[in-house]
Design a protein around this motif. Structure first.
Motif, PDB file in Angstrom:
ATOM      1  N   ARG A   1      31.315   3.733  -1.734  1.00  5.43           N
ATOM      2  CA  ARG A   1      32.595   3.549  -1.101  1.00  5.43           C
ATOM      3  C   ARG A   1      33.029   2.872  -2.911  1.00  5.43           C
ATOM      4  O   ARG A   1      32.510   2.202  -3.566  1.00  5.43           O
ATOM      5  CB  ARG A   1      32.547   2.078   0.010  1.00  5.43           C
ATOM      6  N   GLY A   2      34.181   2.763  -2.876  1.00  4.33           N
ATOM      7  CA  GLY A   2      35.201   1.548  -3.720  1.00  4.33           C
ATOM      8  C   GLY A   2      34.438   2.674  -5.013  1.00  4.33           C
ATOM      9  O   GLY A   2      34.816   3.814  -5.218  1.00  4.33           O
TER      10      GLY A   2
ATOM     11  N   TYR B   1      23.364   4.702   0.023  1.00  6.01           N
ATOM     12  CA  TYR B   1      24.201   3.349   0.535  1.00  6.01           C
ATOM     13  C   TYR B   1      22.537   2.842   1.557  1.00  6.01           C
ATOM     14  O   TYR B   1      22.111   4.095   1.422  1.00  6.01           O
ATOM     15  CB  TYR B   1      25.120   4.254   1.341  1.00  6.01           C
TER      16      TYR B   1
ATOM     17  N   ASN C   1      26.321   0.870   5.529  1.00  7.59           N
ATOM     18  CA  ASN C   1      27.455   1.874   6.478  1.00  7.59           C
ATOM     19  C   ASN C   1      27.925   3.681   6.421  1.00  7.59           C
ATOM     20  O   ASN C   1      27.941   4.261   5.781  1.00  7.59           O
ATOM     21  CB  ASN C   1      28.570   1.525   5.554  1.00  7.59           C
TER      22      ASN C   1
ATOM     23  N   ALA D   1      31.301   5.783   7.085  1.00  6.37           N
ATOM     24  CA  ALA D   1      31.521   5.384   5.971  1.00  6.37           C
ATOM     25  C   ALA D   1      30.953   6.843   4.906  1.00  6.37           C
ATOM     26  O   ALA D   1      31.697   7.912   4.042  1.00  6.37           O
ATOM     27  CB  ALA D   1      31.603   4.283   5.049  1.00  6.37           C
TER      28      ALA D   1
ATOM     29  N   THR E   1      39.479  -2.246  -3.986  1.00  2.64           N
ATOM     30  CA  THR E   1      38.627  -1.808  -3.512  1.00  2.64           C
ATOM     31  C   THR E   1      38.500  -2.272  -2.321  1.00  2.64           C
ATOM     32  O   THR E   1      39.065  -4.090  -2.044  1.00  2.64           O
ATOM     33  CB  THR E   1      37.238  -2.108  -4.067  1.00  2.64           C
ATOM     34  N   GLU E   2      37.725  -2.097  -1.565  1.00  3.43           N
ATOM     35  CA  GLU E   2      37.741  -2.697  -0.031  1.00  3.43           C
ATOM     36  C   GLU E   2      37.447  -4.334   0.279  1.00  3.43           C
ATOM     37  O   GLU E   2      37.421  -5.726   0.337  1.00  3.43           O
ATOM     38  CB  GLU E   2      36.995  -2.311   0.897  1.00  3.43           C
ATOM     39  N   MET E   3      36.103  -4.975  -0.990  1.00  4.62           N
ATOM     40  CA  MET E   3      35.549  -6.171  -1.183  1.00  4.62           C
ATOM     41  C   MET E   3      36.872  -6.582  -2.103  1.00  4.62           C
ATOM     42  O   MET E   3      37.629  -8.316  -1.272  1.00  4.62           O
ATOM     43  CB  MET E   3      34.940  -6.204  -2.666  1.00  4.62           C
TER      44      MET E   3
ATOM     45  N   SER F   1      40.723  -6.136  -1.386  1.00  8.87           N
ATOM     46  CA  SER F   1      41.390  -6.189  -0.187  1.00  8.87           C
ATOM     47  C   SER F   1      41.393  -7.481   0.864  1.00  8.87           C
ATOM     48  O   SER F   1      41.735  -7.597   1.241  1.00  8.87           O
ATOM     49  CB  SER F   1      41.724  -5.079   0.242  1.00  8.87           C
ATOM     50  N   ALA F   2      40.040  -7.782   0.787  1.00  6.38           N
ATOM     51  CA  ALA F   2      39.859  -8.860   1.967  1.00  6.38           C
ATOM     52  C   ALA F   2      40.258  -9.691   1.472  1.00  6.38           C
ATOM     53  O   ALA F   2      40.721 -10.961   2.086  1.00  6.38           O
ATOM     54  CB  ALA F   2      38.455  -8.516   1.614  1.00  6.38           C
TER      55      ALA F   2
ATOM     56  N   GLN G   1      42.092   0.249 -10.741  1.00  7.85           N
ATOM     57  CA  GLN G   1      41.966   1.251  -9.987  1.00  7.85           C
ATOM     58  C   GLN G   1      40.302   1.248 -10.293  1.00  7.85           C
ATOM     59  O   GLN G   1      39.829   1.896 -11.323  1.00  7.85           O
ATOM     60  CB  GLN G   1      42.966   2.426  -9.679  1.00  7.85           C
TER      61      GLN G   1
END
Length: 241
Positions: free
Chosen positions: A12-13, A33, A36, A39, A182-184, A186-187, A208
């Motif tokens: 991820r990310g 990983y 998750n 994912a 990233t998801e982190m 984006s939170a 990015q």
């Protein structure tokens, strides 16, 4: 055949972007990983990159995981230590659990993973290790005493190990991303991004994942043999070292 590379936290990310960039450049890539599974499976199906599950905070799990990867792909020549977690809270509220969860994964995980591949790299006379640190390991961040300490520790680890590996053909470098989409990140509420983060990034935007991946790709390459012990900042000018 291409060199064998492991990317921890590689489904991820930023880790996923690094794994894909390495694969595109001809490396045989394994992505690890921790939790998750959905994912990770989606990433495997989409990219064809082999995925392996283990917890980098466990030395024994890293030993077993690396052994599986080497049995499947061959000796590991490139290690990207990317796995990381956050447990953010102001220090007066921080518990031992907050502290150890971050230190054990983000910093001890470097030892646990690197120790598995170091002797093989020394014997073969080649190795590339890239540690993904953070802008907050360079400048600190309120509410992240645990995370900033771990990421600063990664930089010290990088410099020390670079001195040990230089005569054996092993380079060890760090990349310190700033705020990356990233998801982190984006939170983080959009209002906070707009008022407190983006105004402090001179280029005026988030990074990015692919931009960080390209930094790693160079440091992992044969062409970077004269660069070791370095810290590459990829933060849009937010913090200049």
């Amino acid at each position: 055949m291409g060199r064998v590379a492991i990317v921890t936290g590689g489904t991820r990310g930023i880790g996923a972007a690094i794994a894909v960039a390495l694969q595109s450049a001809g490396y045989r890539v394994a992505s690890s990983y921790a939790g998750n599974e959905q994912a990770a499976e989606a990433f495997r199906v989409e990219t064809g990159i082999s995925v392996y599950r283990w917890d980098v905070s466990s030395f024994d799990a890293c030993a077993e995981g690396v052994a599986r990867v080497e049995a499947d792909l061959g000796p590991i020549e490139v290690l990207i230590n990317n796995a990381g977690v956050t447990k953010d809270t102001m220090f007066h509220k921080m518990t031992p659990e907050h502290w150890h969860a971050v230190i054990d994964t983000n910093l001890t995980g470097l030892f646990n993973m690197t120790r598995q591949v170091w002797e093989g790299m020394r014997t073969r006379g080649f190795g590339r290790i890239v540690n993904i640190s953070s802008i907050n390991g360079q400048k600190g961040q309120a509410g992240q005493a645990n995370y900033a300490a771990a990421k600063a520790g990664e930089i010290g680890f990088t410099k020390s190990l670079a001195l040990e590996g230089a005569s054996k053909g092993i380079t060890v470098n760090a990349v310190c991303p700033g705020y990356v989409a990233t998801e982190m990140v984006s939170a983080i509420p959009q209002e906070v991004l707009d008022r407190k983060i983006l105004p402090h990034i001179p280029v005026g935007r988030l990074g990015q994942p692919g931009e960080v991946a390209r930094c790693v790709l160079f440091l992992a390459s044969d062409d970077s043999g004269y660069i070791t012990g370095s810290t590459l900042s990829a933060n849009g000018g937010q913090y200049l070292v």
